[in-house]
Write a protein that holds these residues in place. Structure first.
Motif, short mmCIF file in Angstrom:
data_model
loop_
_atom_site.label_atom_id
_atom_site.label_comp_id
_atom_site.label_asym_id
_atom_site.label_seq_id
_atom_site.Cartn_x
_atom_site.Cartn_y
_atom_site.Cartn_z
N THR A 1 -5.62 -2.58 -1.49
CA THR A 1 -4.83 -2.71 -0.26
C THR A 1 -5.59 -2.17 0.95
N GLU A 2 -6.40 -1.13 0.72
CA GLU A 2 -7.23 -0.64 1.82
C GLU A 2 -8.25 -1.69 2.24
N ALA A 3 -8.81 -2.40 1.28
CA ALA A 3 -9.79 -3.44 1.60
C ALA A 3 -9.15 -4.64 2.29
N GLU A 4 -7.83 -4.83 2.12
CA GLU A 4 -7.13 -5.94 2.76
C GLU A 4 -6.89 -5.69 4.25
N ARG A 5 -6.96 -4.40 4.66
CA ARG A 5 -6.61 -4.06 6.04
C ARG A 5 -7.45 -4.84 7.05
N THR A 6 -8.76 -4.81 6.89
CA THR A 6 -9.64 -5.43 7.89
C THR A 6 -9.50 -6.95 7.95
N ASP B 1 -9.82 -5.28 -11.23
CA ASP B 1 -9.60 -5.99 -12.49
C ASP B 1 -10.34 -5.33 -13.66
N LYS B 2 -11.43 -4.68 -13.37
CA LYS B 2 -12.21 -4.00 -14.40
C LYS B 2 -11.76 -2.56 -14.61
N GLY B 3 -10.77 -2.10 -13.81
CA GLY B 3 -10.26 -0.75 -13.96
C GLY B 3 -11.10 0.30 -13.29
N ALA B 4 -12.03 -0.11 -12.41
CA ALA B 4 -12.91 0.85 -11.77
C ALA B 4 -12.26 1.53 -10.57
N VAL B 5 -11.30 0.88 -9.93
CA VAL B 5 -10.63 1.45 -8.74
C VAL B 5 -9.14 1.23 -8.89
N SER B 6 -8.36 1.93 -8.06
CA SER B 6 -6.91 1.77 -8.08
C SER B 6 -6.52 0.61 -7.15
N TYR B 7 -5.25 0.22 -7.27
CA TYR B 7 -4.77 -0.87 -6.41
C TYR B 7 -4.72 -0.44 -4.94
N LEU B 8 -4.61 0.87 -4.71
CA LEU B 8 -4.64 1.36 -3.34
C LEU B 8 -5.96 1.00 -2.66
N ASP B 9 -7.04 1.03 -3.42
CA ASP B 9 -8.34 0.64 -2.86
C ASP B 9 -8.34 -0.85 -2.46
N ALA C 1 0.83 -1.21 0.00
CA ALA C 1 0.00 0.00 0.00
C ALA C 1 0.86 1.25 0.00
N PHE C 2 1.96 1.22 0.76
CA PHE C 2 2.84 2.39 0.79
C PHE C 2 3.49 2.62 -0.58
N ARG C 3 3.90 1.54 -1.27
CA ARG C 3 4.51 1.71 -2.59
C ARG C 3 3.51 2.32 -3.57
N VAL C 4 2.26 1.86 -3.49
CA VAL C 4 1.22 2.43 -4.37
C VAL C 4 0.97 3.89 -4.02
N ALA C 5 0.91 4.19 -2.72
CA ALA C 5 0.66 5.57 -2.29
C ALA C 5 1.82 6.48 -2.71
N GLN C 6 3.05 5.98 -2.63
CA GLN C 6 4.21 6.78 -3.04
C GLN C 6 4.16 7.08 -4.54
N THR C 7 3.77 6.07 -5.33
CA THR C 7 3.66 6.27 -6.77
C THR C 7 2.60 7.31 -7.10
N ARG C 8 1.47 7.20 -6.43
CA ARG C 8 0.39 8.17 -6.66
C ARG C 8 0.81 9.57 -6.24
N ALA D 1 -12.98 -9.16 -1.98
CA ALA D 1 -13.24 -9.80 -3.27
C ALA D 1 -13.88 -8.81 -4.24
N VAL D 2 -14.80 -7.99 -3.73
CA VAL D 2 -15.44 -6.98 -4.57
C VAL D 2 -14.42 -5.95 -5.05
N ALA D 3 -13.53 -5.52 -4.13
CA ALA D 3 -12.51 -4.53 -4.49
C ALA D 3 -11.57 -5.09 -5.57
N LYS D 4 -11.19 -6.34 -5.45
CA LYS D 4 -10.31 -6.94 -6.45
C LYS D 4 -11.02 -7.05 -7.80
N SER D 5 -12.30 -7.40 -7.77
CA SER D 5 -13.07 -7.50 -9.02
C SER D 5 -13.15 -6.14 -9.70
N ARG D 6 -13.41 -5.09 -8.93
CA ARG D 6 -13.50 -3.75 -9.50
C ARG D 6 -12.13 -3.28 -10.03
#
Length: 471
Positions: free
Chosen positions: A430-435, A420-428, A204-211, A413-418
């Motif tokens: 990693t955020e969903a993995e936190r919980t 894959d479809k380009g609807a959200v960034s990878y940071l989203d 998540a930090f690597r993605v945040a740094q890139t953004r 699972a929903v975040a990963k599906s979205r």
């Protein structure tokens, strides 16, 4: 040894056999409630003496075997049993006559000028020569008031208490070994979950740094992710310390240096099985420390009879037989024979209040032992209730955490599906993995807590101990 002496011996022995001072021991009522406050399993595993074998864990079995063999605590308890057995044997010796034999040889000359020198026809009589002697003596205290009997009774109860203390030490040791081992297993599970969480935070930090470098996020977003990564790094760095403390505890319990203790992770720690707690009234038959407390009460009760007997006269039968001669060759001849038999009586007249004080102290010791038993019984009930409440509470918390894990995993699972479809960034993602990752760590800790509560319950129930039924 004439007929009068034999008659006195017979009558005294008969009197001694039927008189015992002091109260006879009676076990007090346990006053246990009908049920535990916390819900207890009515069905489940029954504890046996080697209760840890029911879990089928080879490493735990090896640790328990090592602890039972090398624990200084158990060695000290065994030594106390041997000491109590020796004291009991010495006390029983007072019930039997004491026989001594002796021999002597030496020169003898009496003074011709002492005031005790015999005079014959105006001349002092002086004895000058050798003397030889051979003798045997016997002494036996008639136990008229049961003092010796109460001494043996008290010593037997103290021996029982020492044996039960060793059994209680075994229960505590094996429960503590199991609790520490299960804590180590839980830490291994937590370490795996924590590493996955830390890896997710690093991604998540690597993605945040890139953004941030691309101007797509703010400094606040970057620092928040950086802080979460630092917190995960701190938890990972602290884990070896926690594991080392548990390993040190296990090493001490098993009687070996920590550097020699080697353990291997054997998969995820499962949920512990249910253990039947039984009824509170069964604790007296399940816990050796409660039986030990009753044995100490028994010993204290017998001491009252010993203190009461000090107020009464004591009679001791004594006798001696032997030979004495100035000539070794005629030592065993009939003229050299000598003997002395007869009873001796001792009656206390003035002790300065000593006997009254000793009696008061012995009665107070009985009250103290009775209060100690009642306190230990209350503590035993509390320990079982605490363990049951801990198990119940941890189970409810685990159920809630499992629901959290299911929901958060679905969200991931929903975040990963979205993604894959380009609807959200990878940071989203990693955020969903936190919980779910944090929940996995919490579940590992909860499983460890449930096993710790299981060890606590085993210990509170007496660890499969049962009173001896043989003669």
């Amino acid at each position: 040894m004439n007929a009068k002496f034999l008659l006195t011996l017979t009558l005294s022995a008969a009197l001694a056999a039927c008189t015992t001072l002091g109260p006879n021991y009676q076990a007090p009522a346990a006053n246990a409630p009908a049920a535990y406050r916390a819900p207890a399993a009515t069905a489940g595993a029954e504890l046996q003496r080697d209760w840890w074998l029911m879990f089928g864990d080879a490493q735990l079995n090896a640790l328990q075997a090592q602890a039972l063999q090398a624990s200084p605590t158990l060695a000290a308890a065994a030594a106390r049993v041997q000491r109590a057995r020796a004291v009991f044997g010495a006390t029983r010796a007072d019930e039997l006559p004491r026989v001594d034999v002796g021999a002597n040889a030496g020169g003898l000359r009496t003074s011709g000028r002492a005031t005790t020198t015999p005079v014959l026809q105006g001349h002092p009589v002086v004895f000058d020569g050798e003397t030889f002697g051979l003798s045997a003596s016997i002494g036996w205290e008639l136990d008229l008031w049961g003092r010796v009997k109460r001494q043996a009774e008290s010593a037997q109860a103290q021996l029982d208490a020492s044996t039960l203390d060793a059994a209680a030490a075994r229960v505590a040791l094996t429960a503590d070994v199991a609790a520490a081992y299960w804590q180590w297993r839980a830490l291994a599970d937590e370490a795996a979950a924590l590493q996955r969480l830390r890896d997710s935070r690093a991604q998540a930090f690597r993605v945040a740094q890139t953004r941030f470098d691309a101007g797509a996020s703010t400094t606040q977003d970057l620092e928040r992710v950086r802080a979460e990564l630092a917190a995960a790094d701190a938890d990972v760095a602290d884990l070896p310390r926690r594991q080392a403390l548990v390993m040190n505890q296990l090493a001490a319990l098993t009687g070996q240096p920590a550097s020699e203790l080697k353990l291997q992770a054997t998969g995820t720690l499962p949920l512990p099985p249910a253990i039947r707690a039984g009824l509170p009234s069964e604790l007296l038959q399940r816990r050796p420390d409660l039986a030990q407390s009753l044995a100490q009460l028994h010993a204290a009760t017998a001491q009252v009879g010993i203190a009461e007997a000090a107020f009464y006269p004591s009679i001791r039968l004594t006798g001696s037989f032997g030979y004495s001669s100035e000539d070794l060759g005629s030592l065993l001849s009939a003229p050299a024979r000598l003997y002395n038999v007869g009873p001796s009586l001792s009656l206390p007249l003035f002790e300065g209040g000593r006997n009254k004080a000793n009696l008061a102290a012995s009665k107070a010791a009985v009250e103290e032992s009775l209060a100690a038993f009642r306190g230990r019984m209350l503590q035993a009930l509390r320990e079982v209730d605490d363990a049951l409440a801990e198990l119940q509470g941890r189970a409810a918390t685990m159920d809630a955490q499992n629901r959290t894990l299911a929901s958060s995993s679905q969200a991931l699972a929903v975040a990963k599906s979205r993604y894959d479809k380009g609807a959200v960034s990878y940071l989203d993602v990693t955020e969903a993995e936190r919980t779910p990752l944090a929940t996995e760590r919490a579940l590992a800790q909860l499983r460890g807590a449930q096993w710790a509560a299981t060890a606590q319950l085993v210990k509170a129930l007496g660890g499969g101990w049962a009173p001896a039924t043989g003669g």
